[in-house]
Design a protein around this motif. Structure first.
Motif, PDB file in Angstrom:
ATOM      1  N   ASP A   6     -15.815  45.732   1.072  1.00  0.00           N
ATOM      2  CA  ASP A   6     -15.872  46.797   0.065  1.00  0.00           C
ATOM      3  C   ASP A   6     -15.075  48.029   0.493  1.00  0.00           C
ATOM      4  O   ASP A   6     -14.806  48.895  -0.332  1.00  0.00           O
ATOM      5  CB  ASP A   6     -17.325  47.188  -0.202  1.00  0.00           C
ATOM      6  CG  ASP A   6     -18.092  46.066  -0.887  1.00  0.00           C
ATOM      7  OD1 ASP A   6     -17.452  45.266  -1.602  1.00  0.00           O
ATOM      8  OD2 ASP A   6     -19.325  45.989  -0.706  1.00  0.00           O
ATOM      9  N   ILE A   7     -14.680  48.135   1.746  1.00  0.00           N
ATOM     10  CA  ILE A   7     -13.927  49.292   2.226  1.00  0.00           C
ATOM     11  C   ILE A   7     -12.426  49.040   2.179  1.00  0.00           C
ATOM     12  O   ILE A   7     -11.672  49.754   1.526  1.00  0.00           O
ATOM     13  CB  ILE A   7     -14.359  49.663   3.665  1.00  0.00           C
ATOM     14  CG1 ILE A   7     -15.857  49.955   3.725  1.00  0.00           C
ATOM     15  CG2 ILE A   7     -13.566  50.858   4.175  1.00  0.00           C
ATOM     16  CD1 ILE A   7     -16.322  51.113   2.858  1.00  0.00           C
ATOM     17  N   VAL A  38     -25.354  51.943   4.093  1.00  0.00           N
ATOM     18  CA  VAL A  38     -24.360  53.002   4.266  1.00  0.00           C
ATOM     19  C   VAL A  38     -24.769  54.220   3.449  1.00  0.00           C
ATOM     20  O   VAL A  38     -25.309  54.084   2.352  1.00  0.00           O
ATOM     21  CB  VAL A  38     -22.972  52.492   3.806  1.00  0.00           C
ATOM     22  CG1 VAL A  38     -21.962  53.603   3.834  1.00  0.00           C
ATOM     23  CG2 VAL A  38     -22.517  51.354   4.663  1.00  0.00           C
ATOM     24  N   GLU A  40     -23.607  57.008   1.137  1.00  0.00           N
ATOM     25  CA  GLU A  40     -22.462  57.271   0.272  1.00  0.00           C
ATOM     26  C   GLU A  40     -22.880  58.284  -0.790  1.00  0.00           C
ATOM     27  O   GLU A  40     -23.757  58.014  -1.602  1.00  0.00           O
ATOM     28  CB  GLU A  40     -22.007  55.961  -0.380  1.00  0.00           C
ATOM     29  CG  GLU A  40     -20.586  55.995  -0.890  1.00  0.00           C
ATOM     30  CD  GLU A  40     -20.142  54.623  -1.338  1.00  0.00           C
ATOM     31  OE1 GLU A  40     -20.352  54.321  -2.529  1.00  0.00           O
ATOM     32  OE2 GLU A  40     -19.607  53.871  -0.516  1.00  0.00           O
ATOM     33  N   ASN A  41     -22.268  59.450  -0.773  1.00  0.00           N
ATOM     34  CA  ASN A  41     -22.582  60.542  -1.706  1.00  0.00           C
ATOM     35  C   ASN A  41     -24.052  60.934  -1.643  1.00  0.00           C
ATOM     36  O   ASN A  41     -24.679  61.227  -2.650  1.00  0.00           O
ATOM     37  CB  ASN A  41     -22.208  60.160  -3.143  1.00  0.00           C
ATOM     38  CG  ASN A  41     -20.733  59.909  -3.295  1.00  0.00           C
ATOM     39  OD1 ASN A  41     -19.922  60.478  -2.580  1.00  0.00           O
ATOM     40  ND2 ASN A  41     -20.377  59.031  -4.214  1.00  0.00           N
ATOM     41  N   ASN A  43     -26.554  59.061  -1.087  1.00  0.00           N
ATOM     42  CA  ASN A  43     -27.423  57.926  -1.392  1.00  0.00           C
ATOM     43  C   ASN A  43     -27.173  56.812  -0.383  1.00  0.00           C
ATOM     44  O   ASN A  43     -26.067  56.645   0.113  1.00  0.00           O
ATOM     45  CB  ASN A  43     -27.144  57.387  -2.803  1.00  0.00           C
ATOM     46  CG  ASN A  43     -27.425  58.420  -3.865  1.00  0.00           C
ATOM     47  OD1 ASN A  43     -28.325  59.226  -3.718  1.00  0.00           O
ATOM     48  ND2 ASN A  43     -26.644  58.392  -4.921  1.00  0.00           N
ATOM     49  N   THR A  44     -28.233  56.041  -0.102  1.00  0.00           N
ATOM     50  CA  THR A  44     -28.059  54.885   0.771  1.00  0.00           C
ATOM     51  C   THR A  44     -27.925  53.647  -0.092  1.00  0.00           C
ATOM     52  O   THR A  44     -28.678  53.452  -1.050  1.00  0.00           O
ATOM     53  CB  THR A  44     -29.242  54.717   1.732  1.00  0.00           C
ATOM     54  OG1 THR A  44     -30.430  54.570   0.973  1.00  0.00           O
ATOM     55  CG2 THR A  44     -29.359  55.903   2.653  1.00  0.00           C
ATOM     56  N   LYS A  45     -26.952  52.823   0.238  1.00  0.00           N
ATOM     57  CA  LYS A  45     -26.767  51.560  -0.472  1.00  0.00           C
ATOM     58  C   LYS A  45     -26.288  50.514   0.513  1.00  0.00           C
ATOM     59  O   LYS A  45     -25.790  50.830   1.582  1.00  0.00           O
ATOM     60  CB  LYS A  45     -25.797  51.715  -1.638  1.00  0.00           C
ATOM     61  CG  LYS A  45     -24.435  52.227  -1.274  1.00  0.00           C
ATOM     62  CD  LYS A  45     -23.613  52.625  -2.473  1.00  0.00           C
ATOM     63  CE  LYS A  45     -23.016  51.450  -3.172  1.00  0.00           C
ATOM     64  NZ  LYS A  45     -22.065  51.827  -4.204  1.00  0.00           N
ATOM     65  N   LYS A  58     -15.001  53.653   9.746  1.00  0.00           N
ATOM     66  CA  LYS A  58     -14.656  53.989   8.368  1.00  0.00           C
ATOM     67  C   LYS A  58     -15.871  54.182   7.481  1.00  0.00           C
ATOM     68  O   LYS A  58     -15.750  54.678   6.375  1.00  0.00           O
ATOM     69  CB  LYS A  58     -13.754  52.912   7.768  1.00  0.00           C
ATOM     70  CG  LYS A  58     -12.397  52.848   8.423  1.00  0.00           C
ATOM     71  CD  LYS A  58     -11.514  51.827   7.761  1.00  0.00           C
ATOM     72  CE  LYS A  58     -10.159  51.761   8.418  1.00  0.00           C
ATOM     73  NZ  LYS A  58      -9.289  50.754   7.784  1.00  0.00           N
ATOM     74  N   VAL A  59     -17.053  53.792   7.961  1.00  0.00           N
ATOM     75  CA  VAL A  59     -18.300  53.960   7.212  1.00  0.00           C
ATOM     76  C   VAL A  59     -19.313  54.664   8.092  1.00  0.00           C
ATOM     77  O   VAL A  59     -19.249  54.596   9.321  1.00  0.00           O
ATOM     78  CB  VAL A  59     -18.878  52.617   6.722  1.00  0.00           C
ATOM     79  CG1 VAL A  59     -17.974  51.978   5.716  1.00  0.00           C
ATOM     80  CG2 VAL A  59     -19.142  51.685   7.871  1.00  0.00           C
ATOM     81  N   GLN A  60     -20.261  55.350   7.450  1.00  0.00           N
ATOM     82  CA  GLN A  60     -21.330  56.016   8.185  1.00  0.00           C
ATOM     83  C   GLN A  60     -22.620  55.257   7.891  1.00  0.00           C
ATOM     84  O   GLN A  60     -23.083  55.205   6.757  1.00  0.00           O
ATOM     85  CB  GLN A  60     -21.482  57.473   7.748  1.00  0.00           C
ATOM     86  CG  GLN A  60     -22.547  58.219   8.488  1.00  0.00           C
ATOM     87  CD  GLN A  60     -22.686  59.645   7.995  1.00  0.00           C
ATOM     88  OE1 GLN A  60     -21.996  60.058   7.081  1.00  0.00           O
ATOM     89  NE2 GLN A  60     -23.596  60.387   8.606  1.00  0.00           N
TER      90      GLN A  60
END
Length: 63
Positions: A6-7, A38, A40-41, A43-45, A58-60
Motif C-alpha cells: 500500500d506504500i 499504522v 495515518e492522519n 487514525n490507526t488502520k 516509510k510508515v509509522q
C-alpha cells in the motif's frame, strides 16, 4: 489479501526457474508483505506493507 504494497505499490513479478538442462518453468515471485497497524492522519488502520518500506521507515507503526 491483495499482493500489493500500500506504500510503494510493489506487486508480484514474473520469473523463470531454469534447470540444469535449461528447461524453464515460469512462476511468480511475491513481495514480502506484512500486515501492520499504522498511524495515518491521527487514525490507526491496518495496511499491507512490504518489508523494504518497513526497514526504510516509510510508515509509522501504531503502538
Amino acid at each position: 489479501m491483495s499482493k500489493k504494497c500500500d506504500i510503494c505499490g510493489k506487486t508480484p513479478i514474473k520469473a523463470a526457474k531454469i534447470s540444469f538442462s535449461h528447461k524453464q518453468n515460469n512462476h511468480r515471485q511475491m513481495p514480502n508483505l506484512q500486515s501492520v497497524k499504522v498511524v495515518e492522519n491521527g487514525n490507526t488502520k491496518r495496511i499491507n506493507v512490504c518489508t523494504s518500506c518497513l526497514r526504510a521507515g516509510k510508515v509509522q507503526k501504531a503502538i
